[in-house]
Enzyme design. Structure first.
Site, PDB file in Angstrom:
ATOM      1  N   HIS A 126       0.044  13.211  81.219  1.00 20.62           N
ATOM      2  CA  HIS A 126      -0.762  12.747  80.071  1.00 20.62           C
ATOM      3  C   HIS A 126      -2.017  11.975  80.463  1.00 20.62           C
ATOM      4  CE1 HIS A 126       3.074  13.677  78.106  1.00 20.62           C
ATOM      5  NE2 HIS A 126       2.315  13.948  77.072  1.00 20.62           N
ATOM      6  N   CYS A 156       6.865   7.106  80.900  1.00 17.53           N
ATOM      7  CA  CYS A 156       5.796   7.649  80.056  1.00 17.53           C
ATOM      8  C   CYS A 156       6.418   8.084  78.747  1.00 17.53           C
ATOM      9  CB  CYS A 156       5.084   8.822  80.724  1.00 17.53           C
ATOM     10  SG  CYS A 156       3.970   9.652  79.556  1.00 17.53           S
ATOM     11  N   LYS A 161      -7.754  22.342  78.757  1.00 12.35           N
ATOM     12  CA  LYS A 161      -6.365  21.975  78.488  1.00 12.35           C
ATOM     13  C   LYS A 161      -6.216  21.693  76.989  1.00 12.35           C
ATOM     14  CE  LYS A 161      -2.791  18.893  80.142  1.00 12.35           C
ATOM     15  NZ  LYS A 161      -2.318  18.443  78.846  1.00 12.35           N
ATOM     16  N   HIS A 205       4.205  25.625  71.081  1.00 10.58           N
ATOM     17  CA  HIS A 205       5.546  25.749  70.487  1.00 10.58           C
ATOM     18  C   HIS A 205       5.777  27.186  70.014  1.00 10.58           C
ATOM     19  CE1 HIS A 205       4.364  21.438  69.292  1.00 10.58           C
ATOM     20  NE2 HIS A 205       5.141  21.347  70.359  1.00 10.58           N
ATOM     21  N   HIS A 217       2.153  23.799  67.225  1.00  9.58           N
ATOM     22  CA  HIS A 217       0.930  24.459  67.701  1.00  9.58           C
ATOM     23  C   HIS A 217       1.275  25.683  68.541  1.00  9.58           C
ATOM     24  CE1 HIS A 217       1.567  22.742  71.673  1.00  9.58           C
ATOM     25  NE2 HIS A 217       1.589  21.508  71.174  1.00  9.58           N
ATOM     26  N   LYS A 261      -4.714  17.095  71.977  1.00 11.70           N
ATOM     27  CA  LYS A 261      -4.971  16.625  70.628  1.00 11.70           C
ATOM     28  C   LYS A 261      -6.194  15.714  70.600  1.00 11.70           C
ATOM     29  CE  LYS A 261      -1.481  14.622  68.593  1.00 11.70           C
ATOM     30  NZ  LYS A 261      -0.292  14.271  67.847  1.00 11.70           N
ATOM     31  N   CYS A 290       0.259   8.352  83.941  1.00  4.81           N
ATOM     32  CA  CYS A 290       1.182   9.494  83.938  1.00  4.81           C
ATOM     33  C   CYS A 290       0.449  10.718  84.477  1.00  4.81           C
ATOM     34  CB  CYS A 290       1.668   9.741  82.511  1.00  4.81           C
ATOM     35  SG  CYS A 290       2.340  11.389  82.280  1.00  4.81           S
ATOM     36  N   CYS A 340       5.929  11.833  77.804  1.00  7.15           N
ATOM     37  CA  CYS A 340       6.875  12.767  78.455  1.00  7.15           C
ATOM     38  C   CYS A 340       8.317  12.387  78.151  1.00  7.15           C
ATOM     39  CB  CYS A 340       6.764  12.741  79.962  1.00  7.15           C
ATOM     40  SG  CYS A 340       5.174  13.035  80.673  1.00  7.15           S
TER      41      CYS A 340
HETATM   42  N1  MSP Z   1      11.529  17.783  73.229  1.00  5.60           N
HETATM   43  C1  MSP Z   1      11.232  18.305  74.506  1.00  5.60           C
HETATM   44  C2  MSP Z   1      12.123  19.482  74.838  1.00  5.60           C
HETATM   45  C3  MSP Z   1      13.580  19.192  74.824  1.00  5.60           C
HETATM   46  S1  MSP Z   1      14.520  20.617  75.127  1.00  5.60           S
HETATM   47  C4  MSP Z   1      16.058  20.068  75.360  1.00  5.60           C
HETATM   48  C5  MSP Z   1       9.767  18.730  74.559  1.00  5.60           C
HETATM   49  N2  MSP Z   1       9.185  18.970  73.400  1.00  5.60           N
HETATM   50  S2  MSP Z   1       7.628  19.342  73.189  1.00  5.60           S
HETATM   51  O1  MSP Z   1       7.473  19.508  71.777  1.00  5.60           O
HETATM   52  O2  MSP Z   1       6.796  18.371  73.812  1.00  5.60           O
HETATM   53  O3  MSP Z   1       7.327  20.637  73.972  1.00  5.60           O
HETATM   54  C6  MSP Z   1       8.059  21.780  73.800  1.00  5.60           C
HETATM   55  C7  MSP Z   1       7.532  22.950  74.583  1.00  5.60           C
HETATM   56  O4  MSP Z   1       6.202  23.270  74.249  1.00  5.60           O
HETATM   57  C8  MSP Z   1       7.599  22.777  76.082  1.00  5.60           C
HETATM   58  O5  MSP Z   1       8.334  23.862  76.628  1.00  5.60           O
HETATM   59  C9  MSP Z   1       6.161  22.882  76.512  1.00  5.60           C
HETATM   60  O6  MSP Z   1       6.040  23.536  77.733  1.00  5.60           O
HETATM   61  C10 MSP Z   1       5.570  23.713  75.404  1.00  5.60           C
HETATM   62  N3  MSP Z   1       4.136  23.572  75.353  1.00  5.60           N
HETATM   63  C11 MSP Z   1       3.413  22.492  74.922  1.00  5.60           C
HETATM   64  N4  MSP Z   1       2.096  22.764  75.095  1.00  5.60           N
HETATM   65  C12 MSP Z   1       1.940  23.998  75.646  1.00  5.60           C
HETATM   66  C13 MSP Z   1       0.865  24.824  75.954  1.00  5.60           C
HETATM   67  N5  MSP Z   1      -0.383  24.421  75.859  1.00  5.60           N
HETATM   68  N6  MSP Z   1       1.135  26.094  76.380  1.00  5.60           N
HETATM   69  C14 MSP Z   1       2.412  26.587  76.442  1.00  5.60           C
HETATM   70  N7  MSP Z   1       3.447  25.832  76.159  1.00  5.60           N
HETATM   71  C15 MSP Z   1       3.248  24.486  75.905  1.00  5.60           C
HETATM   72  O7  MSP Z   1       9.231  18.850  75.640  1.00  5.60           O
END
Ligand code: MSP
Length: 491
Positions: free
Chosen positions: A153, A133, A299, A28, A25, A302, A150, A136
């Site tokens: 979450h 959690c 926020k 990412h 999304h 999902k 959490c 997380c």
């Molecule tokens: N797997 C771990 C990271 C391990 S790195 C050694 C993880 N994955 S994640 O898929 O949950 O999230 C990855 C990234 O997406 C995080 O940096 C998180 O901050 C970012 N984001 C998830 N939702 C977001 C927003 N709504 N806005 C901006 N970034 C966000 O954490």
């Protein structure tokens, strides 16, 4: 203007590795586009670049979703990886390696690091009793919880009591504080760094780094009953991604910047450097934490259907407009609100009206009246050094502001000089040569558009040094429309 004397160096940039529990999304996409912008910027600066991204595939969270889909964890993640690779291709992201934590080479490196840390006396066996959690993949103590849930979450946490190996994180408190003191750019933005320093000063606890209650993970090399805690496994990707301990590791380590979201800064700025200090490996130069996007002020979640995936993001106004919006709208490092209307507004008013219009007007006039090579005084108004400094400080919005200031200057130059009346070929040459410079500095942000401009002006975008080399005079052809305006239909 670019400084030719600048020593060429290497640049190693990483994104977090994402949990492949669903399709990617906007959150990412945000970090991955940022890494792509930086990688492209450094390439144009003449640096040797390595850009790593990938997926974090072990742990309870993945195991749980796979089960819900009636698949094995490996089959489940295998089905999602193409969606990530596809999304990055659609967004024009050019990474050098896509690492998966289920890659055999990665698993080997994790075991090696565990063994090293163990051999250094930093791992001991105990019992973990506390909260966890799965969302997380993080441990919590009672005081962190909000109504028993959490804090991130807002869902109930699990109470754990299991045999576990612990990493002596507390032992590194002093060394971490020294690291933060010595390297003022270790955590950026500085305000977020201060929060971490204060928390570390308050004291840090040893970290449980193995689990025994499920099997989806990398076995602990010195005790097969245990699997590695998913964060210890995941963080190690930054080493295995450059083939630690040889190959690219020799050339690219330490990483120049780990780009991460603010929610995972603790793992990257406390746990990760402590792991490296224990293993006797250099710490990265910078961990940069960006903010979070909300969606129409809510926020992104999902459960409430407030997720904008990569296809939806692109569908609004195209890839380049999405890339542009994300980095112009909000300072990198701060939270931002995603609004479809504002994205379309910026597409119409900035990309179409300012950049698109400049290119279209100037190429139309140049096709009609021709160009005459001369010294380009206009391009001197492009503040390259300042833009470059902003990029070095991850102030991507400010860099874009300055580039667009120059686009405004060029549009004013057209208005003031009226080449449609004067047919002044020299003025048109200056404008065409300035558009060339704009295409080069904007390429990291909106590569597809800039490549179209470059193709039209018959040059290839390769290096910032091209800004100083005057474009060869040629027969200019009117450019195709770069950004079609989007009309918003009100219901
Ligand atoms: N797997 C771990 C990271 C391990 S790195 C050694 C993880 N994955 S994640 O898929 O949950 O999230 C990855 C990234 O997406 C995080 O940096 C998180 O901050 C970012 N984001 C998830 N939702 C977001 C927003 N709504 N806005 C901006 N970034 C966000 O954490």
């Amino acid at each position: 203007m670019p400084n030719k004397k600048n020593k060429k160096s290497k640049f190693y940039v990483t994104t977090p590795i994402y949990y492949p529990n669903d399709i990617p999304h906007i959150g990412h996409a945000y970090t991955t586009i940022a890494a792509d912008i930086l990688a492209r910027w450094h390439k144009l600066s003449g640096n040797e670049v390595f850009f790593l991204t990938g997926t974090d595939e072990h742990g309870k969270k993945i195991e749980k979703v796979a089960l819900e889909h009636k698949k094995t964890p490996k089959d489940f993640v295998d089905s999602l990886i193409p969606k990530f690779k596809d999304a990055w291709a659609k967004l024009n992201i050019k990474y050098d390696r896509f690492i998966r934590t289920t890659d055999k080479e990665h698993e080997k490196v994790v075991k090696e690091i565990l063994q090293k840390v163990h051999d250094n006396g930093d791992i001991y066996k105990g019992v973990y009793e506390g909260y966890y959690c799965t969302g997380c993949e993080a441990y919590y103590v009672e005081k962190d919880l909000v109504n028993g849930c959490c804090p991130i979450h807002k869902t109930p946490v699990e109470k754990l009591k299991e045999e576990s190996y612990f990493f002596k994180l507390s032992k590194y408190q002093k060394k971490l504080l020294e690291l933060y003191k010595k390297n003022k750019r270790f955590i950026l933005p500085v305000s977020r760094g201060n929060e971490i320093v204060n928390r570390v000063k308050e004291g840090i606890q040893d970290l449980s780094i193995s689990r025994t209650s499920f099997r989806w993970g990398i076995e602990i090399p010195f005790d097969k009953k245990h699997i590695t805690y998913v964060w210890f496994d995941a963080l190690t990707n930054y080493l295995s991604g450059v083939d630690y301990p040889s190959g690219n590791f020799k050339k690219f380590w330490p990483a120049d910047v780990h780009l991460v979201g603010k929610d995972i800064l603790w793992f990257h700025s406390v746990i990760w450097p402590a792991m490296l200090l224990s293993a006797g490996i250099k710490t990265p130069k910078t961990v940069f934490a960006h903010g979070w996007w909300t969606f129409n002020k809510e926020k992104i979640s999902k459960s409430r259907g407030k997720v904008i995936n990569v296809d939806e993001l692109i569908a609004l106004a195209g890839v380049d407009s999405a890339r542009y919006f994300l980095f112009r709208e909000t300072p990198f490092g701060q939270d931002g609100d995603f609004s479809e209307l504002v994205l379309i507004d910026r597409h119409n008013n900035e990309l179409a009206d300012k950049l698109g219009n400049l290119v279209s007007r100037v190429t139309t006039l140049a096709e009609k009246y021709g160009v005459d090579k001369c010294k380009n005084k206009l391009v001197a108004k492009l503040k390259f050094k300042e833009i470059n400094n902003y990029i070095a400080n991850y102030e991507l919005d400010k860099a874009l502001n300055l580039i667009f200031e120059f686009i405004d200057i060029c549009n004013e130059y057209v208005q003031q000089n009226k080449p449609w009346e004067t047919h002044d070929k020299k003025v048109l040459y200056e404008l065409i040569d300035s558009i060339k410079a704009i295409a080069i500095v904007l390429w990291p942000f909106i590569p597809e558009t800039c490549e179209k401009i470059a193709k039209n002006l018959k040059f290839e975008i390769k290096s910032f040094e091209q800004i100083e080399k005057s474009l060869e005079p040629q027969k200019i052809k009117k450019a195709e429309i770069l950004f079609k305006k989007i009309i918003i239909k009100s219901n």
